[in-house]
Design a protein around this motif. Sequence first.
Motif, PDB file in Angstrom:
ATOM      1  N   LEU A 105     -14.545 -18.381 -19.608  1.00 29.01           N
ATOM      2  CA  LEU A 105     -13.117 -18.211 -19.863  1.00 29.01           C
ATOM      3  C   LEU A 105     -12.793 -18.371 -21.341  1.00 29.01           C
ATOM      4  N   VAL A 106     -13.681 -19.018 -22.077  1.00 31.35           N
ATOM      5  CA  VAL A 106     -13.467 -19.191 -23.514  1.00 31.35           C
ATOM      6  C   VAL A 106     -14.095 -18.028 -24.241  1.00 31.35           C
ATOM      7  N   GLY A 107     -13.298 -17.367 -25.043  1.00 33.93           N
ATOM      8  CA  GLY A 107     -13.748 -16.101 -25.588  1.00 33.93           C
ATOM      9  C   GLY A 107     -14.071 -16.098 -27.061  1.00 33.93           C
ATOM     10  N   GLY A 108     -14.821 -17.041 -27.560  1.00 38.34           N
ATOM     11  CA  GLY A 108     -15.304 -16.931 -28.923  1.00 38.34           C
ATOM     12  C   GLY A 108     -14.555 -17.775 -29.918  1.00 38.34           C
ATOM     13  N   ALA A 109     -15.048 -17.719 -31.162  1.00 38.65           N
ATOM     14  CA  ALA A 109     -14.517 -18.587 -32.221  1.00 38.65           C
ATOM     15  C   ALA A 109     -13.073 -18.283 -32.556  1.00 38.65           C
ATOM     16  N   ALA A 110     -12.660 -17.027 -32.339  1.00 34.83           N
ATOM     17  CA  ALA A 110     -11.278 -16.665 -32.662  1.00 34.83           C
ATOM     18  C   ALA A 110     -10.294 -17.508 -31.866  1.00 34.83           C
ATOM     19  N   LEU A 111     -10.655 -17.827 -30.646  1.00 31.06           N
ATOM     20  CA  LEU A 111      -9.765 -18.643 -29.815  1.00 31.06           C
ATOM     21  C   LEU A 111      -9.654 -20.057 -30.376  1.00 31.06           C
ATOM     22  N   GLY A 112     -10.788 -20.615 -30.782  1.00 31.69           N
ATOM     23  CA  GLY A 112     -10.758 -21.947 -31.376  1.00 31.69           C
ATOM     24  C   GLY A 112      -9.904 -21.992 -32.638  1.00 31.69           C
ATOM     25  N   ALA A 113     -10.028 -20.947 -33.443  1.00 30.17           N
ATOM     26  CA  ALA A 113      -9.228 -20.883 -34.672  1.00 30.17           C
ATOM     27  C   ALA A 113      -7.743 -20.784 -34.357  1.00 30.17           C
ATOM     28  N   ALA A 114      -7.421 -20.023 -33.307  1.00 35.79           N
ATOM     29  CA  ALA A 114      -6.015 -19.875 -32.909  1.00 35.79           C
ATOM     30  C   ALA A 114      -5.439 -21.216 -32.469  1.00 35.79           C
ATOM     31  N   PHE A 115      -6.234 -21.969 -31.692  1.00 35.38           N
ATOM     32  CA  PHE A 115      -5.776 -23.295 -31.276  1.00 35.38           C
ATOM     33  C   PHE A 115      -5.606 -24.210 -32.480  1.00 35.38           C
ATOM     34  N   GLY A 116      -6.508 -24.066 -33.464  1.00 36.92           N
ATOM     35  CA  GLY A 116      -6.399 -24.882 -34.670  1.00 36.92           C
ATOM     36  C   GLY A 116      -5.117 -24.623 -35.429  1.00 36.92           C
ATOM     37  N   GLU A 117      -4.729 -23.355 -35.544  1.00 35.50           N
ATOM     38  CA  GLU A 117      -3.481 -23.020 -36.224  1.00 35.50           C
ATOM     39  C   GLU A 117      -2.274 -23.554 -35.462  1.00 35.50           C
ATOM     40  N   LEU A 118      -2.353 -23.488 -34.133  1.00 34.26           N
ATOM     41  CA  LEU A 118      -1.252 -24.020 -33.324  1.00 34.26           C
ATOM     42  C   LEU A 118      -1.131 -25.523 -33.522  1.00 34.26           C
ATOM     43  N   LEU A 119      -2.275 -26.213 -33.587  1.00 31.85           N
ATOM     44  CA  LEU A 119      -2.248 -27.661 -33.808  1.00 31.85           C
ATOM     45  C   LEU A 119      -1.603 -27.986 -35.154  1.00 31.85           C
ATOM     46  N   ILE A 179      -9.644 -28.528 -28.434  1.00 26.41           N
ATOM     47  CA  ILE A 179     -10.438 -27.864 -29.473  1.00 26.41           C
ATOM     48  C   ILE A 179     -11.915 -28.265 -29.449  1.00 26.41           C
ATOM     49  N   PRO A 180     -12.280 -29.567 -29.354  1.00 27.00           N
ATOM     50  CA  PRO A 180     -13.717 -29.904 -29.270  1.00 27.00           C
ATOM     51  C   PRO A 180     -14.384 -29.317 -28.028  1.00 27.00           C
ATOM     52  N   VAL A 181     -13.647 -29.261 -26.934  1.00 24.62           N
ATOM     53  CA  VAL A 181     -14.213 -28.724 -25.698  1.00 24.62           C
ATOM     54  C   VAL A 181     -14.528 -27.243 -25.852  1.00 24.62           C
ATOM     55  N   ILE A 182     -13.649 -26.515 -26.543  1.00 25.41           N
ATOM     56  CA  ILE A 182     -13.873 -25.083 -26.747  1.00 25.41           C
ATOM     57  C   ILE A 182     -15.205 -24.846 -27.454  1.00 25.41           C
ATOM     58  N   LYS A 183     -15.507 -25.668 -28.459  1.00 24.89           N
ATOM     59  CA  LYS A 183     -16.767 -25.500 -29.191  1.00 24.89           C
ATOM     60  C   LYS A 183     -17.962 -25.726 -28.282  1.00 24.89           C
ATOM     61  N   GLU A 184     -17.858 -26.728 -27.411  1.00 25.05           N
ATOM     62  CA  GLU A 184     -18.952 -26.993 -26.482  1.00 25.05           C
ATOM     63  C   GLU A 184     -19.139 -25.830 -25.511  1.00 25.05           C
ATOM     64  N   GLN A 194      -4.513 -12.250 -23.308  1.00 29.64           N
ATOM     65  CA  GLN A 194      -3.285 -12.880 -22.811  1.00 29.64           C
ATOM     66  C   GLN A 194      -3.103 -14.283 -23.373  1.00 29.64           C
ATOM     67  N   ILE A 195      -4.202 -15.103 -23.328  1.00 27.70           N
ATOM     68  CA  ILE A 195      -4.067 -16.467 -23.835  1.00 27.70           C
ATOM     69  C   ILE A 195      -3.894 -16.462 -25.351  1.00 27.70           C
ATOM     70  N   MET A 196      -4.554 -15.506 -26.035  1.00 29.13           N
ATOM     71  CA  MET A 196      -4.391 -15.409 -27.481  1.00 29.13           C
ATOM     72  C   MET A 196      -2.943 -15.084 -27.836  1.00 29.13           C
ATOM     73  N   GLU A 197      -2.364 -14.190 -27.068  1.00 27.20           N
ATOM     74  CA  GLU A 197      -0.965 -13.824 -27.316  1.00 27.20           C
ATOM     75  C   GLU A 197      -0.044 -15.016 -27.076  1.00 27.20           C
ATOM     76  N   GLN A 198      -0.342 -15.797 -26.024  1.00 27.59           N
ATOM     77  CA  GLN A 198       0.470 -16.985 -25.741  1.00 27.59           C
ATOM     78  C   GLN A 198       0.377 -17.997 -26.876  1.00 27.59           C
ATOM     79  N   ILE A 199      -0.838 -18.161 -27.400  1.00 25.17           N
ATOM     80  CA  ILE A 199      -1.019 -19.131 -28.493  1.00 25.17           C
ATOM     81  C   ILE A 199      -0.257 -18.682 -29.732  1.00 25.17           C
ATOM     82  N   LYS A 200      -0.332 -17.375 -30.033  1.00 27.37           N
ATOM     83  CA  LYS A 200       0.366 -16.858 -31.204  1.00 27.37           C
ATOM     84  C   LYS A 200       1.876 -17.039 -31.066  1.00 27.37           C
ATOM     85  N   LYS A 201       2.402 -16.698 -29.872  1.00 25.52           N
ATOM     86  CA  LYS A 201       3.839 -16.886 -29.647  1.00 25.52           C
ATOM     87  C   LYS A 201       4.200 -18.367 -29.681  1.00 25.52           C
TER      88      LYS A 201
END
Length: 818
Positions: A5-19, A47-52, A69-76
């Motif tokens: 369900l976790v789709g790569g480093a881009a998702l982790g970066a998106a969560f980092g920006e949201l944080l 975020i640490p879990v995503i890396k694992e 979909q989740i990327m769009e939610q994070i951006k919004k």
Amino acid sequence: MAAALVGGAALGAAFGELLKAVVKARNRALMFNTILKRMESTLKSIIPVIKEIEELNKVLDRPKQEMGQIMEQIKKGEELVLECSGIHWLACWKRPKYAGKLIKLEKSLKSFFEIVMQAQQARDGKETLLEVKDLRMDLKRLDLNVKTSRAHNVNGYIAPLVLPEPLINPIGLEVPLRELKMELFNDKVSMVVLSAPPGCGKTTLAKLLCHDKEVKEKFGDNIFFVIVSRKPTLESIVQRLFQHKGYEVPQFQTDEHLVYHLEQFLKSLAPSAILLILDDIWPESDSLLDKFNFQIPNYKILVTSRSSLRRFGSSYKLKPLNDKDAMTVFCNSAFLQDKSSNIDEDVVKKIVKGCKGFPLALKVVGRSLCGEPEEIWKRKEMELSKHGTIFEDDELIHCLQSSLDALDNKIIVKECFMDLCSFPEDQRIPATALIDMWAELYELDEDGVHAIANLHELSNRNLIDLCVARKDASGYYNKHFVMQHDLLRELAILQSSLESFEKRKRLIIEIRANNVPNWCMEQKQPSVGGRLLSIFTDEKFSSNWCNIQAPEVEVLVLNCRTKTYSLPDFFGKMKKLKVLIVTKYGFFPTEIRNFPFLGTISNLKRIRLEKVSIPSFGFTSVQFKNLHKITLVLCNIGQAFSSTSTIQVSDALPNLVEINIDYSNDLVELPVGLCQLIQLGKLSITNCHKLVALPKEIGNLVNLEIVRFSGCIELAELPSTIGSLHKLKILDISECSEIRKLPEQIRDLQNLRKLHMIGCSNKIELPPSILELEHLKEVICDEEIANLWEPFVDQLENLEIQVDKEDINLNWLYNVGF
């Protein structure tokens, strides 16, 4: 697979920006601090879990899933958080709208986090897809979705367990607080029982503990203060806990099902520390504590009780005040600011000694003597000196009784105090319900001024706690509430029972399951001679009513807990009944099955329903010939005011002059049928968060003098036909933040005296026709709206702009009618 369900480093970066956005917003947007703090904690865990999980995907060679979909939610979400950080703290009217959006975002993050955590735990090679599927099904069953809340008071009275307000300069509790805290912080202790006789200050100490700096640092947002009382239900307590954390309130099928999900709920808060305070556990209900006793790290329970409940963990016994502190508490009540008194010091000491260090007795007795001549003080001294040194409940009640006797020269005020026992213990009592009662029982004024004055007098004597959530300059008291100490309630019931059955002014009946009082089953049943009848029924009651003879009753108070409820058969024989108050306690509304039965009472003038589902055509199925006032709080209205094929609304309610609808969950448009009631003088539709439109037919209500739409945050406009309300004196559109323009026809309201606009949009357009409101005297608003009115002030000679200093008291929310 769940891990995929976790789709790569881009998702982790998106969560980092949201944080980063959340951390930034926390320092700026103080009004959203609690929500953002929770969101920050969740993100730091994600975020640490995503890396694992990303590493796990590589090892297992699992394909990445589409994450658009989740990327769009994070951006919004990031855009939303940044937008919130730019909202000025004075713009409190924006809070409901953006708080709802933030909570919805938080819901998505929590759901995602739960799934990712489950995947991480399954990384040892188990079938993670099955794990996540089970988790999703479990979440669906639990329905643990964050519920969007549109206002600071959380959809009406159904509110979180807001911590009671901290006390100012508590006397004699410094040492007990320190000792209790040490006991609670002991790693070997999971439950502490704080015990003392009634009136000794257990609840006061527990409230003080909630606001202790070290306690708040340790437990953070996981401090739950729950008032339990004498006849608790596990379901209602657990439902409040779910609501407090923003979860959808579930309906449980069995006790086992309930206990299981309670444990899951508490574990979901781990590893954060948890403090659950269960206030006022009675000895006969101690088995309830077993249901909360889970082996969860950093999970603590504090219980307050009249009994030590020795089988449950550690015990801390609160002692009465010492002589010095007792004298201070007493003098603060008896002398107020006048520390110098001509009362003999020995008399004062003997009275204080007679109160045996009980704070409740010291406050009540002290206030009853305040300003009285020395002879009254000496009489009190002699009364207290007759009792021994053991201060049992009966003696304390006698002590308080003598203070109640001080109201003998104020008969109506004393009767008002006695009437409070008509409502359940430890529940907030709406002042508007009391106004309805007392208007008929004692002919107090319709507007409630005398009723509220009586409540202030009782509060000044420490016989009640009067909480004003927010003052309303228009004379509307829907945010005034009363709380009564359970011992004082017992006193009122005891006092009422001293008279013979036939001569009692009020009768209180409690029905547990279907166990009716024995006298109800007697062949020659005594007739109830009182004017006030109050009946309590619990969750197991099946509406199997006995036949009560109550021909003199003028006020009937029904307190229920069942999901369906039938009005009693003897209801139709109450020919003098003028006021009916039905209150459902619990999360879900009750359905009155025989609603048309209400129309059989010819003298019924006032109906107040709280948390009731009103059936279709409920108010048009029969004629309510003498009904003058309807109050509906937290009710599902549906088609209640729709005309039937045979009865029009105007025919069904020919004499209705006032209607109040507060916190309706399903009111989207004001029923057109209500606009047939041309005799209406007052119309209050308040805190109806889904109300979006008013019909143009509202202009037909030409006799309206007071109109309130405060708190209707989705209401977009006032129809132009409002100009037809030529008798209108007060118009309240406070917190109607979507109204962007006042109609030109407002100029026709030539009798308008007060206009309330607190919390309206600062972009609202004021038409030039306002200059024709020559008799407008007051505009009550906040500072931003005051600036919009500034150009009109010089030309309207009688106009005064009153800038409201927002004073919202949320203390009343810690008990919300469960």
